[in-house]
Enzyme design. Structure first.
Site, mmCIF file in Angstrom:
data_model
loop_
_atom_site.group_PDB
_atom_site.id
_atom_site.type_symbol
_atom_site.label_atom_id
_atom_site.label_comp_id
_atom_site.label_asym_id
_atom_site.label_seq_id
_atom_site.Cartn_x
_atom_site.Cartn_y
_atom_site.Cartn_z
ATOM 1 C CE LYS A 1 28.294 6.759 4.028
ATOM 2 N NZ LYS A 1 27.672 7.992 3.463
ATOM 3 C CE1 TYR B 1 31.419 11.710 5.052
ATOM 4 C CE2 TYR B 1 30.709 10.744 7.126
ATOM 5 C CZ TYR B 1 30.864 10.659 5.750
ATOM 6 O OH TYR B 1 30.461 9.529 5.074
ATOM 7 C CG PHE C 1 24.564 17.479 4.169
ATOM 8 C CD1 PHE C 1 25.657 16.697 4.495
ATOM 9 C CD2 PHE C 1 24.635 18.277 3.031
ATOM 10 C CE1 PHE C 1 26.806 16.695 3.714
ATOM 11 C CE2 PHE C 1 25.793 18.283 2.241
ATOM 12 C CZ PHE C 1 26.876 17.488 2.596
ATOM 13 N NE ARG D 1 33.331 8.687 -5.220
ATOM 14 C CZ ARG D 1 32.748 9.469 -4.302
ATOM 15 N NH1 ARG D 1 32.919 9.231 -2.993
ATOM 16 N NH2 ARG D 1 31.989 10.469 -4.648
ATOM 17 C CB THR E 1 25.887 11.201 -3.336
ATOM 18 O OG1 THR E 1 27.220 11.455 -3.773
ATOM 19 C CG2 THR E 1 25.777 11.456 -1.843
ATOM 20 N NE ARG F 1 26.686 5.965 -1.806
ATOM 21 C CZ ARG F 1 27.600 6.934 -1.886
ATOM 22 N NH1 ARG F 1 27.880 7.510 -3.022
ATOM 23 N NH2 ARG F 1 28.225 7.338 -0.782
ATOM 24 C CG ASN G 1 24.900 7.487 1.038
ATOM 25 O OD1 ASN G 1 25.468 7.141 2.056
ATOM 26 N ND2 ASN G 1 25.287 8.515 0.323
ATOM 27 C CG HIS H 1 33.161 7.119 2.853
ATOM 28 N ND1 HIS H 1 33.090 8.407 2.381
ATOM 29 C CD2 HIS H 1 34.490 6.825 2.953
ATOM 30 C CE1 HIS H 1 34.332 8.867 2.224
ATOM 31 N NE2 HIS H 1 35.203 7.931 2.570
ATOM 32 C CD GLU I 1 38.307 9.550 3.175
ATOM 33 O OE1 GLU I 1 38.101 8.464 2.606
ATOM 34 O OE2 GLU I 1 37.710 10.600 2.881
HETATM 35 P P1 RTP Z 1 30.659 9.678 0.981
HETATM 36 O O1 RTP Z 1 31.640 10.786 1.297
HETATM 37 O O2 RTP Z 1 29.824 9.268 2.164
HETATM 38 O O3 RTP Z 1 31.323 8.522 0.306
HETATM 39 O O4 RTP Z 1 29.617 10.186 -0.090
HETATM 40 P P2 RTP Z 1 29.879 11.064 -1.371
HETATM 41 O O5 RTP Z 1 31.351 11.303 -1.557
HETATM 42 O O6 RTP Z 1 29.143 10.411 -2.481
HETATM 43 O O7 RTP Z 1 29.147 12.405 -0.983
HETATM 44 P P3 RTP Z 1 29.702 13.702 -0.197
HETATM 45 O O8 RTP Z 1 29.408 14.884 -1.040
HETATM 46 O O9 RTP Z 1 31.113 13.486 0.250
HETATM 47 O O10 RTP Z 1 28.747 13.764 1.066
HETATM 48 C C1 RTP Z 1 28.973 12.963 2.204
HETATM 49 C C2 RTP Z 1 27.665 12.385 2.668
HETATM 50 O O11 RTP Z 1 26.817 13.440 3.105
HETATM 51 C C3 RTP Z 1 25.476 13.148 2.765
HETATM 52 N N1 RTP Z 1 24.928 14.203 1.915
HETATM 53 N N2 RTP Z 1 23.754 14.691 2.080
HETATM 54 N N3 RTP Z 1 21.378 16.198 1.821
HETATM 55 C C4 RTP Z 1 22.379 16.388 0.972
HETATM 56 O O12 RTP Z 1 22.312 17.206 0.084
HETATM 57 C C5 RTP Z 1 23.590 15.615 1.134
HETATM 58 N N4 RTP Z 1 24.652 15.705 0.394
HETATM 59 C C6 RTP Z 1 25.532 14.797 0.895
HETATM 60 C C7 RTP Z 1 25.452 11.838 2.018
HETATM 61 O O13 RTP Z 1 25.054 10.808 2.929
HETATM 62 C C8 RTP Z 1 26.879 11.648 1.581
HETATM 63 O O14 RTP Z 1 27.220 10.287 1.479
HETATM 64 MG MG MG Z 2 32.588 12.079 -0.021
#
Ligand code: RTP
Ligand code: MG
Length: 142
Positions: free
Chosen positions: A11, A51, A59, A87, A93, A104, A114, A117, A128
């Site tokens: 990122k 996304y 968010f 992962r 996250t 992370r 963070n 991805h 993707e």
């Molecule tokens: P990613 O998709 O980026 O790999 O991350 P992830 O699976 O661990 O998390 P995901 O739930 O898919 O969320 C995508 C990205 O959104 C941001 N986020 N912010 N403020 C919040 O509560 C919140 N929750 C998620 C994070 O930057 C996350 O990587």
């Molecule tokens: Mg995700």
């Protein structure tokens, strides 16, 4: 064990910190092979499409603004159980909750910035990968 492919992004925060190579080393040390890679600066449209599943989340606007704030590296990783393996390397996250030794924990500043991805399932990995790479940009190594 199954040889899988997963999709990964370094990122904008991690690119700005100049730790692309350190993050790529984590993949390689874990036995994941980089079979496609490029740097790009995501457009608003490309980031929103990527996304789309989070469109209704509070968010979403911040997430898209962050992901378009600077260049990213996108890559395809190949290896045994690649989706889960990546992962595990990434960690939670929220970097405050990420285990020691994860990407992370070591490189991310906040839940927004963070560092990486990684696809969360085989089906999302396929979608993707196809969103960013054509078949002839991927070089199988297994
Ligand atoms: P990613 O998709 O980026 O790999 O991350 P992830 O699976 O661990 O998390 P995901 O739930 O898919 O969320 C995508 C990205 O959104 C941001 N986020 N912010 N403020 C919040 O509560 C919140 N929750 C998620 C994070 O930057 C996350 O990587
Ligand atoms: Mg995700």
């Amino acid at each position: 064990m199954a040889i899988e492919r997963t999709f990964s992004i370094v990122k904008p925060d991690a690119v700005a910190k100049n730790v692309i190579g350190k993050i790529y080393s984590r993949f390689e040390e874990a036995g994941l092979k980089i079979v496609a890679s490029k740097m790009l600066h995501l457009s608003q449209e490309k980031a929103e499409g990527f996304y789309a599943e989070h469109k209704e989340r509070p968010f979403f606007a911040d997430l898209v603004a962050f992901m378009t704030s600077g260049p990213v590296m996108v890559q395809v990783l190949e290896g045994e159980n690649a989706v889960l393996a990546n992962r595990d390397l990434m960690g939670a996250t929220n970097p405050k909750e990420a285990a020691e030794g994860t990407i992370r924990r070591d490189f991310a500043d906040s839940i927004d910035a963070n560092a990486v991805h990684g696809s969360d399932a085989l089906a999302s990995a396929e979608r993707e990968i196809a969103y960013f790479f054509s078949d002839d940009e991927i070089c199988p190594r297994s």
